[in-house]
Design a protein around this motif. Structure first.
Motif, PDB file in Angstrom:
ATOM      1  N   UNK A   1       2.827  35.256  40.119  1.00  0.00           N
ATOM      2  CA  UNK A   1       3.580  34.243  40.862  1.00  0.00           C
ATOM      3  C   UNK A   1       5.062  34.603  41.043  1.00  0.00           C
ATOM      4  N   UNK A   2       5.453  35.805  40.646  1.00  0.00           N
ATOM      5  CA  UNK A   2       6.800  36.314  40.911  1.00  0.00           C
ATOM      6  C   UNK A   2       6.656  37.431  41.931  1.00  0.00           C
ATOM      7  N   UNK A   3       7.513  37.410  42.964  1.00  0.00           N
ATOM      8  CA  UNK A   3       7.304  38.288  44.107  1.00  0.00           C
ATOM      9  C   UNK A   3       8.492  39.213  44.351  1.00  0.00           C
ATOM     10  N   UNK A   4       8.171  40.482  44.576  1.00  0.00           N
ATOM     11  CA  UNK A   4       9.157  41.499  44.949  1.00  0.00           C
ATOM     12  C   UNK A   4       8.869  41.866  46.404  1.00  0.00           C
ATOM     13  N   UNK A   5       9.822  41.582  47.282  1.00  0.00           N
ATOM     14  CA  UNK A   5       9.605  41.766  48.716  1.00  0.00           C
ATOM     15  C   UNK A   5      10.665  42.714  49.271  1.00  0.00           C
ATOM     16  N   UNK A   6      10.220  43.828  49.813  1.00  0.00           N
ATOM     17  CA  UNK A   6      11.122  44.823  50.407  1.00  0.00           C
ATOM     18  C   UNK A   6      10.670  45.040  51.847  1.00  0.00           C
ATOM     19  N   UNK A   7      11.265  44.312  52.755  1.00  0.00           N
ATOM     20  CA  UNK A   7      10.826  44.367  54.148  1.00  0.00           C
ATOM     21  C   UNK A   7      11.162  45.698  54.807  1.00  0.00           C
ATOM     22  N   UNK A   8      12.222  46.350  54.339  1.00  0.00           N
ATOM     23  CA  UNK A   8      12.626  47.617  54.954  1.00  0.00           C
ATOM     24  C   UNK A   8      11.527  48.669  54.858  1.00  0.00           C
ATOM     25  N   UNK A   9      10.858  48.738  53.699  1.00  0.00           N
ATOM     26  CA  UNK A   9       9.766  49.709  53.559  1.00  0.00           C
ATOM     27  C   UNK A   9       8.389  49.038  53.509  1.00  0.00           C
ATOM     28  N   UNK A  10       8.363  47.761  53.886  1.00  0.00           N
ATOM     29  CA  UNK A  10       7.115  47.009  54.027  1.00  0.00           C
ATOM     30  C   UNK A  10       6.281  47.006  52.741  1.00  0.00           C
ATOM     31  N   UNK A  11       6.933  46.641  51.646  1.00  0.00           N
ATOM     32  CA  UNK A  11       6.207  46.542  50.381  1.00  0.00           C
ATOM     33  C   UNK A  11       6.311  45.127  49.827  1.00  0.00           C
ATOM     34  N   UNK A  12       5.229  44.711  49.207  1.00  0.00           N
ATOM     35  CA  UNK A  12       5.127  43.381  48.611  1.00  0.00           C
ATOM     36  C   UNK A  12       4.401  43.535  47.289  1.00  0.00           C
ATOM     37  N   UNK A  13       4.948  42.927  46.241  1.00  0.00           N
ATOM     38  CA  UNK A  13       4.315  43.023  44.930  1.00  0.00           C
ATOM     39  C   UNK A  13       4.391  41.681  44.242  1.00  0.00           C
ATOM     40  N   UNK A  14       3.292  41.267  43.646  1.00  0.00           N
ATOM     41  CA  UNK A  14       3.233  40.010  42.908  1.00  0.00           C
ATOM     42  C   UNK A  14       2.909  40.320  41.453  1.00  0.00           C
TER      43      UNK A  14
END
Length: 326
Positions: free
Chosen positions: A91-104
Motif C-alpha cells: 500500500x506504499x507506492x513508488x512512482x517514477x513517470x519519467x522512466x515509467x516505473x511503478x512499485x507497490x
C-alpha cells in the motif's frame, strides 16, 4: 458581454466543484495535472498492489504543484493508502513517470495508544484512528515533502554466522502542511521497520563506535515490518534500501486519507449510506473491520495526552547496563 460573463461564472463554479470533490486544497486543483498515462492507468484499481484512483490523482497533483513551485526536482514521487490492510499487503507506492516505473510495497501505520479518557489504539491489520497530535503515535494523512536523511549507529547484534554486525538505521524527515504541518516536531518520517532490543554495553575498545571507556551497545535485532509504527512510515529493510536512496533528492509523499476524508466517510456510515455510493473512498475490507474511522484533531487529543503525562511521569533514565559476562 452577458454571455461571456456567464461563461466565466460557470467555469469558475466548475473549478470550485472539482477542487471540492477532489478533496484537495484549491492550490492543488489550480492547475489540473495531465491525464494519467496508459502505462500508469494499468496500475490503478483497488486490488493488492494497485493504487486507488483518488490516491493517485492527489499524489500526482501534489507532485506537479511542488514541481511548478521549484520545491522538488526528483523524477519520482510517493504515495500511501493507509485505509488498506497493513501487515505485508502492498500500500506504499513508488512512482517514477519519467522512466515509467511503478512499485507497490508494504508499510506500517501508527499504533496509537489507549489512555484514560481516550482509546485510539489501532490493530495491526487496519487503521481506525488517525491524528496529528503530539505523542499520539498515529498516522496523519495529507501532503508531505521529504527532507534530510539522518543515519545513526544503534549498536551491534549477532549475525547469522555468529559474528557481531554493526547496525545503523536511516531516518528520512518529512515536512508537511495543513494537518501535517507539525511533522517535524513530531519526528514523522520514513525508516526501516527494524530496531535493537535488550541493549547492553560490551567492552570493545577497537570498535570505531566505542565510547570513552571502550564500551559499545549490543542488542537483539527485531524486525517489525509486519506490525505497526509510532506514526512514521516504515518499510521492510530490503524495501527501505531501495526507497531511501530515491528520497535523497527531495520529493513529495501523499498519504491518504486526510481528516476531511475520514470525517466524510464516518458521517456516511453513521447515516447508513455506502461511502462508495456517496462518491467517497475507503478500502472495503478494512472498513468492514473498523466500521467507523475517526480523526482525532490535536486540539482534542493533546490536552488528554498532556494530562496523562502529568499523571504518569516517566521514570528517570537509567544507564545502559553492562552485558552479563563482561
Amino acid at each position: 458581454m452577458r454571455f461571456t460573463s456567464l461563461l466565466f461564472t460557470i467555469v469558475g463554479l466548475i473549478s470550485l466543484i472539482v477542487a471540492a470533490s477532489s478533496g484537495l486544497p484549491r492550490s492543488f486543483a489550480a492547475e489540473q495535472p495531465p491525464a494519467i498515462p496508459a502505462w500508469l492507468k494499468a496500475h490503478v484499481g483497488d486490488g493488492d498492489g494497485q493504487i486507488s484512483q483518488v490516491v493517485l490523482q492527489r499524489a500526482r497533483a501534489l507532485y506537479r504543484q511542488k514541481l511548478s513551485e521549484g520545491a522538488v526536482k526528483n523524477p519520482c514521487y510517493f504515495a500511501m493508502d493507509a485505509t488498506r490492510p497493513g501487515g505485508f499487503a502492498r500500500r506504499f507506492y513508488v512512482i517514477c513517470e519519467a522512466d515509467q516505473t511503478f512499485r507497490a510495497v508494504p508499510s506500517g501505520h501508527g499504533s496509537g495508544r489507549n489512555v484514560p479518557g481516550a482509546n485510539f489504539a489501532n490493530g495491526i491489520q487496519c487503521a481506525k484512528n488517525f491524528s496529528n497530535a503530539m505523542d499520539s503515535k498515529l498516522t496523519t494523512g495529507g501532503p508531505y515533502v521529504t527532507d534530510e536523511t539522518i543515519t545513526r549507529f544503534k549498536g551491534y547484534y549477532r549475525g547469522s554466522a555468529g559474528k557481531s554486525v554493526a547496525f545503523s538505521r536511516s531516518f528520512v524527515q518529512f515536512d508537511g502542511e495543513g494537518d501535517t504541518a507539525n511533522a517535524r516536531p513530531r519526528a514523522i518520517g520514513g525508516h526501516p521497520a527494524v530496531l535493537l532490543r535488550g541493549v547492553c554495553l560490551r567492552k570493545n575498545p577497537d570498535s570505531p563506535y566505542a565510547n570513552k571507556d571502550g564500551y559499545v551497545p549490543y542488542g537483539n535485532l527485531v524486525n517489525y515490518a509486519g506490525g505497526r509504527s509510532n506514526g512514521c512510515t516504515s518499510w521492510t529493510p530490503s524495501d527501505a534500501e531501495r526507497i531511501i536512496p530515491l528520497m535523497k533528492e527531495p520529493t513529495t509523499l501523499y498519504i491518504y486519507p486526510e481528516s476531511r476524508d475520514i470525517d466524510a466517510v464516518a458521517q456516511a456510515v453513521k447515516a447508513g449510506r455506502s461511502p462508495s455510493r456517496a462518491g467517497l473512498y475507503w478500502n472495503a475490507s478494512c472498513l468492514s473491520q473498523i466500521r467507523i474511522p475517526k480523526f482525532w484533531p490535536k486540539e482534542t487529543l493533546e490536552p488528554i495526552l498532556v494530562q496523562y503525562k502529568k499523571d504518569h511521569p516517566s521514570p528517570p533514565p537509567r544507564p545502559t547496563p553492562i552485558c552479563k559476562g563482561q
